[in-house]
Design a protein around this motif. Structure first.
Motif, PDB file in Angstrom:
ATOM      1  N   LEU A 101       0.821  -1.207   0.000  1.00  0.00           N
ATOM      2  CA  LEU A 101       0.000   0.000   0.000  1.00  0.00           C
ATOM      3  C   LEU A 101       0.858   1.262   0.000  1.00  0.00           C
ATOM      4  O   LEU A 101       0.527   2.248  -0.666  1.00  0.00           O
ATOM      5  CB  LEU A 101      -0.935  -0.003   1.211  1.00  0.00           C
ATOM      6  CG  LEU A 101      -2.074  -1.023   1.174  1.00  0.00           C
ATOM      7  CD1 LEU A 101      -2.847  -1.008   2.493  1.00  0.00           C
ATOM      8  CD2 LEU A 101      -3.021  -0.726   0.012  1.00  0.00           C
ATOM      9  N   VAL A 102       1.971   1.239   0.739  1.00  0.00           N
ATOM     10  CA  VAL A 102       2.872   2.406   0.776  1.00  0.00           C
ATOM     11  C   VAL A 102       3.426   2.691  -0.620  1.00  0.00           C
ATOM     12  O   VAL A 102       3.434   3.846  -1.066  1.00  0.00           O
ATOM     13  CB  VAL A 102       4.018   2.170   1.777  1.00  0.00           C
ATOM     14  CG1 VAL A 102       5.122   3.207   1.593  1.00  0.00           C
ATOM     15  CG2 VAL A 102       3.488   2.244   3.201  1.00  0.00           C
ATOM     16  N   LEU A 104       2.109   1.852  -3.419  1.00  0.00           N
ATOM     17  CA  LEU A 104       1.015   2.249  -4.300  1.00  0.00           C
ATOM     18  C   LEU A 104       0.616   3.700  -4.072  1.00  0.00           C
ATOM     19  O   LEU A 104       0.424   4.469  -5.019  1.00  0.00           O
ATOM     20  CB  LEU A 104      -0.189   1.326  -4.058  1.00  0.00           C
ATOM     21  CG  LEU A 104      -1.373   1.479  -5.010  1.00  0.00           C
ATOM     22  CD1 LEU A 104      -0.963   1.099  -6.419  1.00  0.00           C
ATOM     23  CD2 LEU A 104      -2.539   0.616  -4.554  1.00  0.00           C
ATOM     24  N   VAL A 105       0.519   4.118  -2.809  1.00  0.00           N
ATOM     25  CA  VAL A 105       0.050   5.463  -2.473  1.00  0.00           C
ATOM     26  C   VAL A 105       1.124   6.520  -2.722  1.00  0.00           C
ATOM     27  O   VAL A 105       0.839   7.617  -3.198  1.00  0.00           O
ATOM     28  CB  VAL A 105      -0.423   5.507  -1.004  1.00  0.00           C
ATOM     29  CG1 VAL A 105      -0.752   6.935  -0.584  1.00  0.00           C
ATOM     30  CG2 VAL A 105      -1.646   4.605  -0.810  1.00  0.00           C
ATOM     31  N   TYR A 106       2.397   6.179  -2.405  1.00  0.00           N
ATOM     32  CA  TYR A 106       3.464   7.174  -2.459  1.00  0.00           C
ATOM     33  C   TYR A 106       4.383   6.986  -3.666  1.00  0.00           C
ATOM     34  O   TYR A 106       5.548   7.366  -3.617  1.00  0.00           O
ATOM     35  CB  TYR A 106       4.289   7.121  -1.173  1.00  0.00           C
ATOM     36  CG  TYR A 106       3.522   7.553   0.047  1.00  0.00           C
ATOM     37  CD1 TYR A 106       3.299   8.899   0.319  1.00  0.00           C
ATOM     38  CD2 TYR A 106       3.003   6.604   0.928  1.00  0.00           C
ATOM     39  CE1 TYR A 106       2.587   9.294   1.432  1.00  0.00           C
ATOM     40  CE2 TYR A 106       2.293   6.995   2.053  1.00  0.00           C
ATOM     41  CZ  TYR A 106       2.085   8.334   2.296  1.00  0.00           C
ATOM     42  OH  TYR A 106       1.373   8.724   3.397  1.00  0.00           O
ATOM     43  N   SER A 107       3.861   6.420  -4.751  1.00  0.00           N
ATOM     44  CA  SER A 107       4.700   6.169  -5.924  1.00  0.00           C
ATOM     45  C   SER A 107       5.252   7.463  -6.520  1.00  0.00           C
ATOM     46  O   SER A 107       6.409   7.521  -6.952  1.00  0.00           O
ATOM     47  CB  SER A 107       3.901   5.400  -6.980  1.00  0.00           C
ATOM     48  OG  SER A 107       2.739   6.127  -7.354  1.00  0.00           O
ATOM     49  N   ARG A 108       4.452   8.537  -6.548  1.00  0.00           N
ATOM     50  CA  ARG A 108       4.928   9.802  -7.107  1.00  0.00           C
ATOM     51  C   ARG A 108       6.011  10.418  -6.236  1.00  0.00           C
ATOM     52  O   ARG A 108       7.004  10.957  -6.732  1.00  0.00           O
ATOM     53  CB  ARG A 108       3.767  10.783  -7.266  1.00  0.00           C
ATOM     54  CG  ARG A 108       2.774  10.386  -8.358  1.00  0.00           C
ATOM     55  CD  ARG A 108       1.737  11.457  -8.594  1.00  0.00           C
ATOM     56  NE  ARG A 108       0.810  11.089  -9.655  1.00  0.00           N
ATOM     57  CZ  ARG A 108      -0.189  11.867 -10.069  1.00  0.00           C
ATOM     58  NH1 ARG A 108      -0.384  13.052  -9.489  1.00  0.00           N
ATOM     59  NH2 ARG A 108      -0.974  11.458 -11.038  1.00  0.00           N
ATOM     60  N   GLU A 109       5.835  10.364  -4.915  1.00  0.00           N
ATOM     61  CA  GLU A 109       6.854  10.885  -4.009  1.00  0.00           C
ATOM     62  C   GLU A 109       8.163  10.109  -4.151  1.00  0.00           C
ATOM     63  O   GLU A 109       9.251  10.682  -4.110  1.00  0.00           O
ATOM     64  CB  GLU A 109       6.363  10.829  -2.565  1.00  0.00           C
ATOM     65  CG  GLU A 109       5.306  11.864  -2.212  1.00  0.00           C
ATOM     66  CD  GLU A 109       3.907  11.484  -2.674  1.00  0.00           C
ATOM     67  OE1 GLU A 109       3.781  10.432  -3.338  1.00  0.00           O
ATOM     68  OE2 GLU A 109       2.971  12.239  -2.397  1.00  0.00           O
TER      69      GLU A 109
END
Length: 232
Positions: A101-102, A104-109
């Motif tokens: 999940l990390v 997936l959620v923070y892929s841009r960062e």
């Protein structure tokens, strides 16, 4: 539950946990292989703990330890070991889901930090003396030579001080040099994405095996508890 059913569940628990243990051992070996042969670790410092090779080694080590407890618990019909195995495996599965999940959620960062690390490594390379920062220089040269790229976004990143590893000719001794046009950022991101895709596929496979192990441990544990067995 008669003895034949108990033996069946016991065999399933032992075999599946042994299979999971073998998968974990293979993951550790593959991760160690990547760590030895990787040429990019010094360039990406922000996400060193989740570097593909490190992730494989840590995950594989934990899986082998947990599944070893499961194998022993099944073979010895030990309720204490099965309880420990169940709890540890459940926690491990939650951690694997949380990590997925990390990402997936923070892929841009992650992409932003990836670019920043590469730019910092390039600046260290560009401003270093000929004998300084050899590890970063060797790794950056290896990246540019392997992926046929130059700089982070392109040749202009080097501000006129372009290393030989950017040259398209070998040997690079002609008067008018030609350099690779593409930057290394996109190529490295694609390489990391491919590695994480392979890692993710392996983790998903292990997750399925772990879930099956978790499911078939329950009836065996319940039988031992009902009969008051499993602590001898």
């Amino acid at each position: 539950m008669n003895r034949s059913c108990v033996n069946f569940w016991k065999t399933m628990v032992v075999n599946l946990n042994f299979l999971c243990w073998l998968c974990g051992a293979f993951v550790v070996a593959f991760g160690e292989f990547q760590m030895i042969h990787s040429k990019f670790a010094s360039l990406i410092t922000t996400f060193w703990p989740i570097y593909p090779a490190n992730t494989l080694v840590v995950t594989g080590t934990i899986v082998t330890c947990v599944c070893y407890v499961g194998v022993l618990g099944g073979m010895k019909e030990n309720r204490c070991m099965l309880t420990s195995f169940f709890v540890m495996l459940f926690i491990l599965m939650l951690v694997e889901l949380a990590m997925a999940l990390v990402f997936l959620v923070y892929s841009r960062e992650i992409d932003t930090y990836f670019e920043r690390d590469l730019m910092q490594s390039l600046e260290i390379y560009r401003q270093s003396s000929p004998g300084g920062n050899k590890t970063i220089k060797d790794d950056f040269d290896a990246v540019q030579h392997l992926f046929r790229c130059c700089g982070v976004h392109g040749e202009a990143d080097w501000k006129g001080n372009v290393p030989i590893s950017c040259c398209t000719m070998d040997p690079c001794n002609i008067p008018f040099h030609t350099y690779w046009k593409e930057g290394c950022l996109d190529k490295l991101k694609n390489w990391f994405a491919g590695n994480y895709l392979s890692t993710g596929a392996g983790v998903v496979t292990m997750f399925i095996i772990q879930f099956i192990c978790l499911s078939i441990t329950i009836p065996l544990f319940c039988h031992f508890k009902k009969r008051g067995l499993g602590y001898q």
